[in-house]
Write a protein that holds these residues in place. Structure first.
Motif, PDB file in Angstrom:
ATOM      1  N   GLY A 237       0.814  -1.208   0.000  1.00 34.98           N
ATOM      2  CA  GLY A 237       0.000   0.000   0.000  1.00 34.98           C
ATOM      3  C   GLY A 237       0.844   1.253   0.000  1.00 34.98           C
ATOM      4  N   ASN A 238       0.228   2.381  -0.389  1.00 40.10           N
ATOM      5  CA  ASN A 238       0.924   3.663  -0.438  1.00 40.10           C
ATOM      6  C   ASN A 238       0.409   4.660   0.586  1.00 40.10           C
ATOM      7  OD1 ASN A 238       2.548   2.921  -2.702  1.00 40.10           O
ATOM      8  ND2 ASN A 238       0.771   3.278  -4.041  1.00 40.10           N
ATOM      9  N   GLU A 239      -0.702   4.342   1.235  1.00 39.76           N
ATOM     10  CA  GLU A 239      -1.317   5.291   2.155  1.00 39.76           C
ATOM     11  C   GLU A 239      -1.186   4.801   3.587  1.00 39.76           C
ATOM     12  OE1 GLU A 239      -5.330   6.001   1.074  1.00 39.76           O
ATOM     13  OE2 GLU A 239      -4.846   6.820  -0.910  1.00 39.76           O
ATOM     14  N   GLU A 240      -1.039   5.776   4.498  1.00 44.60           N
ATOM     15  CA  GLU A 240      -1.007   5.480   5.923  1.00 44.60           C
ATOM     16  C   GLU A 240      -2.441   5.309   6.433  1.00 44.60           C
ATOM     17  OE1 GLU A 240       1.673   5.031   7.813  1.00 44.60           O
ATOM     18  OE2 GLU A 240       3.028   5.362   6.140  1.00 44.60           O
ATOM     19  N   VAL A 241      -2.656   4.290   7.224  1.00 44.43           N
ATOM     20  CA  VAL A 241      -3.979   4.015   7.773  1.00 44.43           C
ATOM     21  C   VAL A 241      -3.920   4.206   9.286  1.00 44.43           C
ATOM     22  CG1 VAL A 241      -5.803   2.292   8.062  1.00 44.43           C
ATOM     23  CG2 VAL A 241      -4.442   2.343   5.947  1.00 44.43           C
ATOM     24  N   PRO A 242      -4.715   5.124   9.854  1.00 44.05           N
ATOM     25  CA  PRO A 242      -4.687   5.308  11.315  1.00 44.05           C
ATOM     26  C   PRO A 242      -5.265   4.086  12.028  1.00 44.05           C
ATOM     27  CG  PRO A 242      -6.448   6.616  10.331  1.00 44.05           C
ATOM     28  CD  PRO A 242      -5.651   6.051   9.188  1.00 44.05           C
ATOM     29  N   VAL A 243      -4.685   3.749  13.169  1.00 47.53           N
ATOM     30  CA  VAL A 243      -5.174   2.621  13.956  1.00 47.53           C
ATOM     31  C   VAL A 243      -5.415   3.076  15.390  1.00 47.53           C
ATOM     32  CG1 VAL A 243      -4.135   0.790  12.582  1.00 47.53           C
ATOM     33  CG2 VAL A 243      -2.792   1.855  14.391  1.00 47.53           C
ATOM     34  N   ASP A 244      -6.390   2.470  16.016  1.00 48.47           N
ATOM     35  CA  ASP A 244      -6.748   2.820  17.387  1.00 48.47           C
ATOM     36  C   ASP A 244      -6.942   1.543  18.187  1.00 48.47           C
ATOM     37  OD1 ASP A 244      -7.699   3.986  19.741  1.00 48.47           O
ATOM     38  OD2 ASP A 244      -9.766   4.023  19.009  1.00 48.47           O
ATOM     39  N   CYS A 245      -5.857   1.041  18.741  1.00 49.08           N
ATOM     40  CA  CYS A 245      -5.958  -0.133  19.603  1.00 49.08           C
ATOM     41  C   CYS A 245      -4.881  -0.048  20.678  1.00 49.08           C
ATOM     42  CB  CYS A 245      -5.820  -1.433  18.810  1.00 49.08           C
ATOM     43  SG  CYS A 245      -4.218  -1.661  18.021  1.00 49.08           S
ATOM     44  N   ARG A 246      -5.178  -0.636  21.803  1.00 49.01           N
ATOM     45  CA  ARG A 246      -4.176  -0.710  22.862  1.00 49.01           C
ATOM     46  C   ARG A 246      -3.323  -1.952  22.624  1.00 49.01           C
ATOM     47  NH1 ARG A 246      -5.071  -1.278  29.411  1.00 49.01           N
ATOM     48  NH2 ARG A 246      -2.957  -0.671  29.980  1.00 49.01           N
ATOM     49  N   VAL A 247      -2.016  -1.811  22.835  1.00 47.94           N
ATOM     50  CA  VAL A 247      -1.109  -2.936  22.622  1.00 47.94           C
ATOM     51  C   VAL A 247      -0.641  -3.480  23.965  1.00 47.94           C
ATOM     52  CG1 VAL A 247       1.116  -3.658  21.679  1.00 47.94           C
ATOM     53  CG2 VAL A 247      -0.344  -2.095  20.375  1.00 47.94           C
ATOM     54  N   VAL A 248      -0.871  -4.766  24.155  1.00 50.52           N
ATOM     55  CA  VAL A 248      -0.350  -5.493  25.316  1.00 50.52           C
ATOM     56  C   VAL A 248       0.523  -6.616  24.768  1.00 50.52           C
ATOM     57  CG1 VAL A 248      -0.914  -6.889  27.330  1.00 50.52           C
ATOM     58  CG2 VAL A 248      -2.381  -4.960  26.722  1.00 50.52           C
ATOM     59  N   ALA A 249       1.751  -6.689  25.235  1.00 49.02           N
ATOM     60  CA  ALA A 249       2.688  -7.697  24.739  1.00 49.02           C
ATOM     61  C   ALA A 249       3.069  -8.644  25.871  1.00 49.02           C
ATOM     62  CB  ALA A 249       3.935  -7.044  24.159  1.00 49.02           C
ATOM     63  N   ALA A 250       3.560  -9.820  25.503  1.00 47.10           N
ATOM     64  CA  ALA A 250       3.972 -10.805  26.499  1.00 47.10           C
ATOM     65  C   ALA A 250       5.158 -11.597  25.978  1.00 47.10           C
ATOM     66  CB  ALA A 250       2.816 -11.748  26.837  1.00 47.10           C
ATOM     67  N   THR A 251       5.976 -12.077  26.896  1.00 46.08           N
ATOM     68  CA  THR A 251       7.121 -12.899  26.515  1.00 46.08           C
ATOM     69  C   THR A 251       7.577 -13.742  27.689  1.00 46.08           C
ATOM     70  OG1 THR A 251       9.362 -12.836  25.595  1.00 46.08           O
ATOM     71  CG2 THR A 251       8.796 -11.106  27.153  1.00 46.08           C
ATOM     72  N   ASN A 252       8.162 -14.905  27.363  1.00 44.39           N
ATOM     73  CA  ASN A 252       8.832 -15.703  28.388  1.00 44.39           C
ATOM     74  C   ASN A 252      10.345 -15.656  28.190  1.00 44.39           C
ATOM     75  OD1 ASN A 252       9.238 -17.311  26.157  1.00 44.39           O
ATOM     76  ND2 ASN A 252       7.892 -18.962  26.824  1.00 44.39           N
ATOM     77  N   ARG A 253      10.785 -14.835  27.243  1.00 46.31           N
ATOM     78  CA  ARG A 253      12.210 -14.687  26.972  1.00 46.31           C
ATOM     79  C   ARG A 253      12.832 -13.600  27.856  1.00 46.31           C
ATOM     80  NH1 ARG A 253      14.079 -13.907  20.955  1.00 46.31           N
ATOM     81  NH2 ARG A 253      16.046 -14.008  22.093  1.00 46.31           N
ATOM     82  N   ASP A 254      14.131 -13.670  28.002  1.00 48.13           N
ATOM     83  CA  ASP A 254      14.886 -12.623  28.671  1.00 48.13           C
ATOM     84  C   ASP A 254      15.163 -11.532  27.636  1.00 48.13           C
ATOM     85  OD1 ASP A 254      16.659 -10.970  29.941  1.00 48.13           O
ATOM     86  OD2 ASP A 254      17.955 -12.575  30.693  1.00 48.13           O
TER      87      ASP A 254
END
Length: 471
Positions: A278-295
């Protein structure tokens, strides 16, 4: 004038007649209300759209030049819950307009001219109704909070701290990084953060970053346009767009490749995405929660994970303790899982035997809560007596499982720890491959590791799996 115990509120009066605005301002102001006026429907829409002002009741004339009272009513009732109660006022009432107003959500309909005590009593009742709506919403929020944390069980101090942090962070949009070993319940925490937030009515979208092939990761997260690559038969939304208005849960965030890390960092900074091709920027509205078991700190140090992305994700950290560090929670979890599987499987077991509970309390759970859940599910399914016994729990071999638990289990001449661990790892991987029919993705799922991690371990241990085993 009748006696009315005033319940003060914020009132918006909308009328194109100055005399009517002044009359209602004096009448309601003397009753203890905070009154704001608007001389037209257009002014009313501007005032109502100001997030810093929240009105309890709107009194609007029906017939005004420009924006009519019906439009003011629609706008007011579309405001975030609970919206203000709206009282319509007009000198030219018809049955049709009254019915239409009530359908849209008007609280009541007044015919001009009206008496002072009439309008004061009507405003008071509208305020009482709104107060009741607000209280009902508050109680629903409390119940929602109980439900959201219901699957997260723990009386230990460490888990109580987790619950407290979840409640406090749920109402913010701050990025949260959940840390913990596999099986500790990281997705449950992410779901609780979502369910307790003002985004609970939006979608909760989990993405297992370790299960997505590297070449498809960008398309999965950001979407693609038709023809952007072979097989892109049409436009496709990415997970950031799918999670619009809700929460995007990026599990195993430490597994994403460096190129996607760069793009993810930009999305978190700019709140826009660019679909593949794509060539256009698309606005997004979501909260990001991340998880990991790595160091992740070690991954940053080694250059595998971008430091700037790490800091962007790790604004607030929630650390889930392994089950072996909170033994006081085991009995509670056993009771919860036993009751659940006993009910779901329509078994009629009357309880957990002492020997079974002792076994469960003595075990150290390398697979954490998920492993305990699987142990109870299997035992409930296989139990043939009235109570749950330890007969169907795995046998504990001193040579592999109990080395180091007690001094007597440790060989007098010592042992080669790396070799022993490699043998155990090899045995478990081969067992998982056998259970999965040689399909590596299924084996990785059984071992609670990513496909990429399994592939690395197979190469390290020299285990070959034929192409046909991929299914």
């Amino acid at each position: 004038m009748s006696e009315v115990d005033p319940l003060p509120g914020r009132i918006l009066i909308v009328d194109d007649e100055l005399a009517m605005r002044e009359f209602l301002s004096v009448c309601l102001g003397r009753a203890g209300h905070h009154v704001t006026t608007a001389k037209s429907g257009a002014d009313a829409l501007r005032v109502l759209s100001d997030d810093s002002i929240g009105f309890d009741v709107v009194i609007t004339d029906l017939t005004m030049p420009g924006v009519p009272g019906m439009e003011v009513l629609r706008h007011a009732r579309a405001l975030p819950h609970p919206p203000p109660e709206v009282i319509m006022a007009t000198a030219y009432a018809t049955t049709d307009t009254a019915i239409e107003a009530m359908k849209i959500g008007a609280y009541d309909y007044l015919i001009k001219p009206f008496k002072i005590d009439e309008i004061q009593l009507l405003v008071q009742r509208a305020l009482e109704r709104r107060c009741l709506s607000t209280e009902n919403r508050r109680l629903r929020e409390q119940l929602k909070g109980v439900d959201a944390l219901d699957r997260m069980v723990g009386r230990s101090e460490s888990m109580q701290k987790v619950f407290d942090l979840v409640r406090r962070m749920a109402t913010t949009r701050t990025n949260v990084l959940i840390r913990g070993e596999s099986g500790t319940g990281k997705e449950l925490v992410a779901r609780a953060l979502h369910n307790l937030s003002d985004r609970a009515d939006g979608p909760f979208v989990p993405v297992n970053c370790g299960a997505i092939p590297e070449q498809l990761m960008e398309s999965e997260l950001f979407g693609h346009v038709k023809g952007s690559f072979t097989g892109a038969a049409g436009d496709r939304q990415g997970m950031f767009e799918v999670a619009g208005g809700g929460t995007l849960f990026l599990d195993e965030i430490g597994e994403i490749d460096p190129a996607t890390q760069v793009k993810l960092l930009r999305v978190l900074q700019e709140r826009t995405i660019r679909p593949v091709g794509g060539n256009e920027e698309v606005p997004v509205d979501c909260r990001v929660v991340a998880a990991t078991n790595r160091d992740l700190e070690a991954a940053v140090e080694s250059g595998e994970f971008r430091q700037d992305l790490y800091f962007r994700l790790d604004v607030v950290r929630i650390v889930l303790p392994p089950l072996r560090h909170r033994p006081e929670d085991i009995s509670l979890l056993v009771e919860r899982f036993f009751d659940r599987f006993n009910r779901e499987m329509k078994r009629e077991l009357i309880g957990v035997s002492r020997d079974a509970l002792d076994w469960l309390l003595a075990y150290d759970y390398p697979g954490n809560v998920r492993e305990l859940e699987n142990l109870i599910e299997r035992a409930v399914a296989l139990e043939s007596t009235a109570t749950l016994t330890a007969d169907h729990f795995p046998s504990r071999r001193a040579s592999a499982d109990d080395v180091g638990r007690t001094p007597s289990a440790f060989p007098e001449d010592g042992l080669d720890l790396d070799a022993r661990l490699a043998d155990l790892e090899r045995d478990l991987i081969l067992a998982a491959l056998a259970r999965s029919g040689g399909v590596r993705k299924r084996a990785a799922k059984l071992l609670r590791i990513s496909f990429r991690s399994l592939r690395y371990r197979l190469q390290k241990l020299g285990i070959e799996v034929g192409r046909s085993a991929e299914g």
